[in-house]
Design a protein around this motif. Sequence first.
Motif, short mmCIF file in Angstrom:
data_model
loop_
_atom_site.label_atom_id
_atom_site.label_comp_id
_atom_site.label_asym_id
_atom_site.label_seq_id
_atom_site.Cartn_x
_atom_site.Cartn_y
_atom_site.Cartn_z
N THR A 24 0.86 -1.19 0.00
CA THR A 24 0.00 0.00 0.00
C THR A 24 0.89 1.23 0.00
N SER A 26 0.88 5.39 -0.24
CA SER A 26 0.10 6.61 -0.10
C SER A 26 1.00 7.79 -0.44
N GLN A 72 -2.32 0.33 -4.60
CA GLN A 72 -2.11 -0.99 -4.01
C GLN A 72 -1.57 -1.94 -5.05
#
Length: 96
Positions: A24, A26, A72
């Motif tokens: 993941t 960000s 992702q």
Amino acid sequence: MASTDNIGKKQSTAHTLSLSGRETLSLTGISDVISFDENGLLLQTDDGTLTVDGSDIHIVALSVETGELLVQGRICGLYYVDRNAKKSGFFKKRDP
């Protein structure tokens, strides 16, 4: 998070990157998604061009207004190219 002033113009958000478990990613401070496919992304950030390499990559969320992006998949590499970097290669002429 980006904010707007009284006139309604977007203010720049500092570029940040957070990777969790290599699955993941960000990001903030994204000004453009240049290209993407399941093997990676090419992004324009406030700190230069960022290449994200991996597999089974997909964009979960993108906010054009705030410059935030959530990705992702299996992240294998993150590479920056500075805006002012000079291109050079293996056969670059070198001074003696």
